[in-house]
Design a protein around this motif. Sequence first.
Motif, PDB file in Angstrom:
ATOM      1  N   LEU A 194      25.958   9.302 -79.244  1.00  0.00           N
ATOM      2  CA  LEU A 194      25.898   7.963 -79.835  1.00  0.00           C
ATOM      3  C   LEU A 194      25.997   7.996 -81.356  1.00  0.00           C
ATOM      4  O   LEU A 194      26.251   6.965 -81.979  1.00  0.00           O
ATOM      5  N   VAL A 235      23.815   0.911 -83.849  1.00  0.00           N
ATOM      6  CA  VAL A 235      23.595   2.005 -82.891  1.00  0.00           C
ATOM      7  C   VAL A 235      23.475   3.325 -83.656  1.00  0.00           C
ATOM      8  O   VAL A 235      22.604   4.155 -83.350  1.00  0.00           O
ATOM      9  N   SER A 280      29.126   6.556 -82.500  1.00  0.00           N
ATOM     10  CA  SER A 280      29.407   5.149 -82.197  1.00  0.00           C
ATOM     11  C   SER A 280      30.060   4.463 -83.396  1.00  0.00           C
ATOM     12  O   SER A 280      29.824   4.829 -84.545  1.00  0.00           O
ATOM     13  N   PRO A 314      27.360  -1.632 -76.597  1.00  0.00           N
ATOM     14  CA  PRO A 314      26.506  -1.194 -77.705  1.00  0.00           C
ATOM     15  C   PRO A 314      25.174  -1.939 -77.774  1.00  0.00           C
ATOM     16  O   PRO A 314      24.179  -1.365 -78.218  1.00  0.00           O
ATOM     17  N   GLN A 360      22.945  -0.194 -75.397  1.00  0.00           N
ATOM     18  CA  GLN A 360      22.570   1.095 -75.995  1.00  0.00           C
ATOM     19  C   GLN A 360      21.469   0.887 -77.034  1.00  0.00           C
ATOM     20  O   GLN A 360      20.504   1.654 -77.096  1.00  0.00           O
ATOM     21  N   GLU A 361      21.622  -0.170 -77.817  1.00  0.00           N
ATOM     22  CA  GLU A 361      20.648  -0.448 -78.873  1.00  0.00           C
ATOM     23  C   GLU A 361      19.256  -0.692 -78.296  1.00  0.00           C
ATOM     24  O   GLU A 361      18.254  -0.218 -78.832  1.00  0.00           O
TER      25      GLU A 361
END
Length: 876
Positions: free
Chosen positions: A507, A515, A510, A472, A475-476
């Motif tokens: 996402l 996120v 999530s 994550p 992803q962030e």
Amino acid sequence: MESQNINLEAPDDDEPPPCKRVKKMSDTALQEESETTRIAFISEVYTHCKTIKDLNNSDKYEALKRISDGITNNCDFPIEILFQNEIVPVLIQLIKEANNETRYHAGHILSYMTTGTSVQTEYVVSALELEFPSLMKKLESPNLMVQALEEVRNIMAVGPIFRDFFLKFGIIQKLLNINTTSPRLICAITEVLNHICQKPLPHFDITRPFVQNMLQYMDQEDENIHSNCIVILAKITDEGSNETKTFVLDNFVPYLKMLLDGPNQQIQTNVIYIFRNIISGNVDQLENVMKTGVISCLIKLLSEKFLLRPTLDALVSFMAHGPKACECCVNDGILEPLGSLTKAVHPDLLLTSVTLIRAFCQHYCTQLLPESAALIFRHLIALIYNSNEHEVLIHALYSISYFILNGIVKVFILENIFGRFIDLLNSNEINLRTAAFYAFGNLINSGYPYMKEEIIFKTVEMTELFLKHSDPVVQEKGLRFLSKAVKNKENIRRINFLNFIPECVKLLDSTIVRVQQLTVNLMGNFFAGAKKQIEVILQCDPHAILIRLLTSSSIDVRIEALGVIGHIIGFSVQERDKCIGLNITNYLLSLWKMKPSPNLINNFAKILFIIYQDPLPAEQEQQALFPCLLKLLHYSKDANIITNGLYAFSNVAMKIPDAFRIYVDKEVVIDLVKFLKHDNADVQNSALSAFENIAGNNDHKQHLVACGIFKQIKDLLQYPNKKLNAIGLMLLLKISNGRDREVQAIFDEENLLTSVINLLGHDDFELKKEAANIYSKLINGNLEQIMVIIKMGSLASYFAFMEQCDETTVIPYLEAFCTMCKKARPNVMEIQQFINDSDGKTFLSNMCKDVRHRAIIFQCLGALNLRLSGCSLIDL
């Protein structure tokens, strides 16, 4: 000892097998060993055990080696064979006296014999007890003391069981009782102490007496004694408690620093190891460590090639204590050698060096001067560019991440290393790939303001890898960069974001709040792009996920999700109805029960206004959300929200009368009137428009009266503002134009008539005209109402107003007065008196001068039993 007196047989099948038997052979080796060979080996061992005490030294060694190797490589060896002959005393004697190789094999066999059953272990210890008196006797003899200590040392070396045996019988106290200055004897004592400190380390309460006594041994110049003492300190600080480390720190540092400057590299290495053990201990000792000057000594050793590895390990342990430890290192001169450590040639040294740099960057990079930070940063970038060692690259990547995250280094060099990062992002080694994602993610986000357009576009193409990553945090970083890119509307037009939208929708689901928030925010920015992008978002069907996010534990996620839903339902009626079909109404109602924030109210308002636009959704949905609209008007401070909310309120009130009747109460009416006083013209106009629409419905008028509208209007009439006075009069006129009950309510409201009559005498003609409009309605009520208003002495103001009117304007007011006269005939005498008191005769005479007014005046005269004589009125 007689072996037949003790049960030395192997345990029954239902008993657990002996622990720590031997190192097992591989399955293949076991399969290859024939049963015949195994039986032959067992027979050979049996023979050796029976005859070993009679063999010469050379043959003893061979026999012991054969047994030792055999039990190591034979997992099925029956341990009881070793106990069927008197071999234990022989092994103990060999351990005490034989050469090193023979002692090793004898010790191995004896140690193996203690891993059998508890009875077998006890048998071995009992055999040792037989030797104890002779050993103790030797310890008491000055000539045999060294020999006795060597024998004790050798027996202890077999294992912790034998060490614990001697501790049980007070070996430490016996050692402390030896008062000597003989280097040879002290060396023997420290060798025994060294074996006492084997793992598992005894409690410090046991070792403390001899550790304290070691201080007197350090005055010796014998290098072997120094070496033994250092090894002991290394062992107790490695395995010992914080109490142990504190004791060594308080008592031994001067001695250790002296040895650190000596010529013996092995001793120096062990001293560094001790320092590492101490400084990696309790953080409470950090101040004491810094006061000793140990760190300064270690930093000086960074220039010593052969001591670099242990020194780096020690400094890494110290820096792990955080900013204070790093500051101490800076003050003691760490910065100068820090950058050069990235140029280490040997891979192991380079790895340890970059580990140290990472620890330093993690805890202290924010405190560095810009030039120092830039220097270290450049060394790290060069290392990333040139090194192929995975672990080295990982530490270097995380190190630059700390710099970038703390904004220490502005990144202008992204294009120079962009290709290298692309390679690292596609690495097959997962830890390296993750570190590259972290560093590259931080780099592109911090460096975005300085990026050239082509680098931005290239980076956007790579961002899909971030969104697909399982971490994550990675992803962030991708989402943050995309958010920066899409805020530029020019970028939205030029960059193809269509590939990212499906990943963004995924996402949304999530479990990580940050996120979720970044994804929803990014999607909100996508709605500022081309219609095609919006259609792609809608095709990915994010409606249900976004609506679920309205229940998120994070207020920020709820706000962002509400904003995106607003974009979706505003895209088309079909999208709005789809969200309504997904039960968004209930989610919105639940959301409103939470404490509203300004941003949440703004986004909530947008959705409500869209829902209440034509064509309106089902009445059930409108009515369900109507209370939210009323609360929105109550809480919001934003003029635009209030304006749009009032128009929506008016629309719903007109089309769903039941909702108005059920949900509008005194508090709502107070809010609506409050908006008439708002300093924003749009809010005032929308509130006035809402009242005008509502007052057009007789049922709504009645409900407004029941909710205390007249009290609020009275406040408007008394407000020191002509515009608000006019609005109040207009509302009063609208409502008084209804049924008789609304008119009567005006009379029932205390001081309301007084406020109207006061405005009838206002200096402003237009305001007087509005008041006269109401007055003319009220004097056309029933006789009781007429008499109430006449008795208030209001006719004089009314006559004065009509005298200011032109010939045409005055006509409806005269007609209203005429109607009043007709309705008041039963009380004609009182009316005549009020007219006289208000100088009405003069007014009526003046009005008769105009032909257009004369007919109306004659009707008034007839109603009041009066006649005209010249220009004056006389009684008939």
